[in-house]
Structures are given as structure tokens and as C-alpha cells.
Scaffold this active site. Sequence first.
Site, PDB file in Angstrom:
ATOM      1  CG  ASP A 154       5.098  -3.670  -5.013  1.00 36.81           C
ATOM      2  OD1 ASP A 154       5.674  -4.727  -5.292  1.00 36.81           O
ATOM      3  OD2 ASP A 154       5.646  -2.715  -4.444  1.00 36.81           O
TER       4      ASP A 154
ATOM      5  N   GLY B 285       0.834  -1.209   0.000  1.00 38.47           N
ATOM      6  CA  GLY B 285       0.000   0.000   0.000  1.00 38.47           C
ATOM      7  C   GLY B 285       0.861   1.248   0.000  1.00 38.47           C
TER       8      GLY B 285
ATOM      9  CG  ASP C  55       6.518   2.921  -7.474  1.00 38.02           C
ATOM     10  OD1 ASP C  55       6.275   4.132  -7.367  1.00 38.02           O
ATOM     11  OD2 ASP C  55       6.192   2.093  -6.605  1.00 38.02           O
TER      12      ASP C  55
ATOM     13  N   GLY D 247       2.726   3.659   1.438  1.00 38.23           N
ATOM     14  CA  GLY D 247       3.322   3.859   2.757  1.00 38.23           C
ATOM     15  C   GLY D 247       3.900   5.250   2.939  1.00 38.23           C
TER      16      GLY D 247
HETATM   17  P1  AMP Z   1       9.067   0.923  -3.169  1.00 32.12           P
HETATM   18  O1  AMP Z   1      10.306   0.141  -2.929  1.00 32.12           O
HETATM   19  O2  AMP Z   1       9.284   2.422  -3.160  1.00 32.12           O
HETATM   20  O3  AMP Z   1       8.321   0.493  -4.371  1.00 32.12           O
HETATM   21  O4  AMP Z   1       8.140   0.665  -1.902  1.00 32.12           O
HETATM   22  C1  AMP Z   1       7.686  -0.606  -1.472  1.00 32.12           C
HETATM   23  C2  AMP Z   1       6.718  -0.424  -0.334  1.00 32.12           C
HETATM   24  O5  AMP Z   1       7.370   0.169   0.795  1.00 32.12           O
HETATM   25  C3  AMP Z   1       5.523   0.474  -0.625  1.00 32.12           C
HETATM   26  O6  AMP Z   1       4.436  -0.026   0.105  1.00 32.12           O
HETATM   27  C4  AMP Z   1       5.991   1.806  -0.108  1.00 32.12           C
HETATM   28  O7  AMP Z   1       4.917   2.662   0.197  1.00 32.12           O
HETATM   29  C5  AMP Z   1       6.745   1.402   1.140  1.00 32.12           C
HETATM   30  N1  AMP Z   1       7.775   2.370   1.528  1.00 32.12           N
HETATM   31  C6  AMP Z   1       8.953   2.616   0.898  1.00 32.12           C
HETATM   32  N2  AMP Z   1       9.659   3.556   1.564  1.00 32.12           N
HETATM   33  C7  AMP Z   1       8.913   3.932   2.621  1.00 32.12           C
HETATM   34  C8  AMP Z   1       9.092   4.877   3.672  1.00 32.12           C
HETATM   35  N3  AMP Z   1      10.188   5.625   3.777  1.00 32.12           N
HETATM   36  N4  AMP Z   1       8.101   4.986   4.596  1.00 32.12           N
HETATM   37  C9  AMP Z   1       6.998   4.235   4.513  1.00 32.12           C
HETATM   38  N5  AMP Z   1       6.773   3.335   3.546  1.00 32.12           N
HETATM   39  C10 AMP Z   1       7.708   3.174   2.607  1.00 32.12           C
HETATM   40 MG    MG Z   2       6.652   0.783  -5.178  1.00 29.90          MG
END
Ligand code: AMP
Ligand code: MG
Length: 486
Positions: free
Chosen positions: A252, A90, A262, A92
Site C-alpha cells: 500500500d 484506505g 509514503d 485513514g
Molecule cells: P502508513 O503506515 O502511514 O502507511 O499507514 C497505514 C494505514 O494506516 C493507512 O491506511 C493509513 O491511512 C492508516 N493510518 C496511519 N495513521 C493513522 C492515523 N493516525 N489515523 C488514521 N489512520 C491512520
Molecule cells: Mg501508507
Amino acid sequence: MKSLTDLTFDNRFARLGDGFSTAVLPDPIAEPRLVVASPAAMALLDLDPSEADTPVFAELFAGHKLWSTAEPRAMVYSGHQFGVYNPRLGDGRALLLGEVVNAAGEHWDLHLKGAGQTPYSRMGDGRAVLRSSIREFLASEALHALGIPTSRALCVTGSSTPVWRERQESAAMLLRLAPSHVRFGHFEYFYYTGQHERLQELGEHVLRCHFPQCLEQAEPYLAFYREVVERNAELIALWQAYGFCHGVMNTDNMSILGITFDYGPYAFLDDFDANHICNHSDDSGRYSFSNQVPIAHWNLAALAQALTPFVSVEALRETLGLFLPLYQAHYLDLMRRRLGLQSAEDADATLVERLLQLMQGSAVDYSRFFRELGNKAAAEALARLREDFVNLAGFDAWAADYRARLEHEEGTQDERRTRMHAVNPKYVLRNYLAQQAITAAEQGDYAPVRELHAVLTRPFDEQPRLERYAERPPEWGKHLEISCSS
Ligand code: AMP
Ligand code: MG
């Protein structure tokens, strides 16, 4: 043209309700300042570029102000990360602020990345650092200029809010635009939690808003799946033809629209290397450059699984089977154009394959090779390029076959150059260029990131005073380690 405060919202995804997303307000970052904005992305919202210079612009895109008709929500999804199912991901650290309708009637999601914690933050701080926000901004606008489907980036806002990663950095926000932020992982979430009614609501929303042509087909979900397969075949062909390595092809991070989405530790290849791994955390090379093709197929199979309540397994399997042949046809078509070939001959696939094999291990700069090949008469261009190859006998044999192949083409050398320059960029977003712009921005100098962005919006044009952006990377710039931390 509109002013920033008169945007019209129509929040279709928010109306799906709390089963699909959670209302969360952005958590502002301190002392917001505009780092860089994209006039071309602003035009998608009918915004005049001068709006970026108003104080309210940075305030809105740093979470300090909000339109009264925006409805910020964090979306829920799940997905396969490095091949392993994660039941709950989700948004985050990002919020869907709402959907803006432009004068042409198009809906654009306003997605604010780095907007603070949400119920999906798990252990994360909800923030994005300046470095990764600039990287996503530059890549979105650079891929778009190359003609590669992608989410867009409106702006990056910097701040004085500290964020801790491997070192202390500063928080930033990126405003991302896309017609939809629905990912493969959205479908997986409702499928694996057994919420098949919601899965259907999601499917109907996606069909109605983004694939209305499929509603006229006998089997709308199958038609939708087929389109996703087709769009991904085209997208991955573009990545492979232009040397773009995404780095984190988790389900995702896969858009249902077939757009690049992303951005993390991505890279454009400098020296050609089929096995290049751009993500420093990807120990097994699951997402290496050449693995992007089988991984896209794998991800499409994961999406198919989530559609089994609506479509027979046989029909899904047969449709998935279209991916590889479609990919190969698009890829070959793109590579023919990069080589200046207009007609199609059976032996062309081998010609391309042999070239890549010669490049592998020869430290040949992938983008510069094609640009130089179109610059001069073939004999002259090949004589210069020969210097870059290790296997000279192999190169000579290839060059002779390529020249013979050019004989089958019509048109003059000048026409060939024009054609080739229109598909072979002079300027690509090399990691070291992004890194130089980031280092300056971290010290408060935004001129380099703005200039680099401007150069990359015209990648095929000669830009005489900006030749340095087209140079080969310096030795330090070839081996940058880009981690997942962002
Ligand atoms: P990503 O690697 O950016 O595609 O993120 C994978 C998951 O981790 C997603 O659910 C993001 O929303 C969450 N996420 C990545 N970085 C953070 C952060 N600094 N704080 C909260 N959630 C994060
Ligand atoms: Mg992502």
C-alpha cells in the site's frame, strides 16, 4: 503565475465514484501556521512563491477553507503489510482534495495528509504529527533534488491541536503532490474482493490518465505491468546507489507510478551498512537496506497477482523476470558514475562489490566517501580515505585496482571532479539533521527546517556558509530510533 484561489480542478479519480472513494470534508486543525513551503513544488501548480505568505495559504492547507471545485475524497485500498494481506486499508488520515491542472496541462493530485478521520481510519485519530510531516516534506524535496522520482511536498502547516503518540505532540498537515495516488494496494483491493469490473475500471482509468502509451500496445495491461517493473527497477537502483532506506515497503506504500511514496521511518545511510534497518518496529529486518531489492520484486509479484484477470500468468511471470537484470544494469551504471567511470568494463561490478564489502563494518560514511573521492587527484583522495578503513590491506588492493581502472578513462582530473560532483551529493538528509530541525520547529522556530530544506534543494553544489550540513553525524545522531508512529 496564478493566485492560490484560481486553481483549476479536474477531479478524474473522484468521478470513478463511491466504489473507489468516499466524500469526506477535512477536519481543520487549530491556529494554523505555515511551517515550511516548497517554491519548486508550488511552481508545479503555477503558483507564485509569495502566495505562501498569504493568510489563506495556511487556512487552505489546514482544512479551514476549500476551493468550491475541490471534491475531497478518501480512497479505498488494501495491501500486504510486512508480508501479510490486510483486506482493508484506505486513506485513514489523508484526503485527495482534487486534481489541479497546470498551464502545461499536467494533472497534480492535491493530497492533504493529517486531515482528520475517514471511514478508513480504523482505530486511528486521522491526524499526523508535526515531526512526521516535516520528515516527509524534507525527504520528498530532497529526493527530488537528487534526481530520485518521488511524490512532492507543497507545504507543512502546524497547529495548536494536541495529538497523543508516545507523548503529547501537535497536529500538522502535509500537502502532498503526485500525478496519481494509486498504489499497488488499490489493484489488490478490487482483485481480492472479487470486484473485477471495478478492477477493470481502475485499470482503464490508470491506463488512460497515466500510461496512455500502453493503450496502443497489443496487450495494454501487460505493457502497463512491464512499465511498472521497469520504473521500479530504476527507482530501487537509485535508492541503493544513494543509500536511501524506505523502511515500510508494504504494497500500500508502493506507487503505480514508480515513485518514492509514503515516507515513514526512512533514512539515508550515514555509515555504510548493507543490513541497516531504519524502522525501529521492523524486528525481522524485512525492510532492511539490502532487502529492498528482493522486496520490490516481491511487491511486483503481488501486483501481478491482481492483474491475472487481464493478463496470462506466463506473460506476467516473464515480465517480472525482467526486474532483477534491469535493476542490476541501472545500479551498476549509477555506481560507475559515482566512481567517476564513463566507460563500462566487465570487472566494474566486482570493483563496486569489493568497495562495499570493505566499507561494511568499517564505519565509513557512505555519502562523504564518494564526494571526497572526487575532490582531489585520485592518489591524494585515496590516501585520506584510507584512514577510515579497518582492513588496510584490503583497501590498498582495492585502491590500486581503482587507480588502474581510472587509467582506462579519458579526460583530466578537473573533468573527473566536475563529473563526480554532479552525481555525488555534498548534502544528504541525514536523520540527525531532520531531528535538529524538528526539535526547533516543535518549539515554534521554523528557521532551521526552512534552511535545511533550502540546503537540500542544491545537494550537489558547494554552499560555503552551510558546510556544517555536510559534516559526519555526531555520535548521538547515528543511532536515532525512528518508530512507525506518525
Ligand atoms: P502508513 O503506515 O502511514 O502507511 O499507514 C497505514 C494505514 O494506516 C493507512 O491506511 C493509513 O491511512 C492508516 N493510518 C496511519 N495513521 C493513522 C492515523 N493516525 N489515523 C488514521 N489512520 C491512520
Ligand atoms: Mg501508507
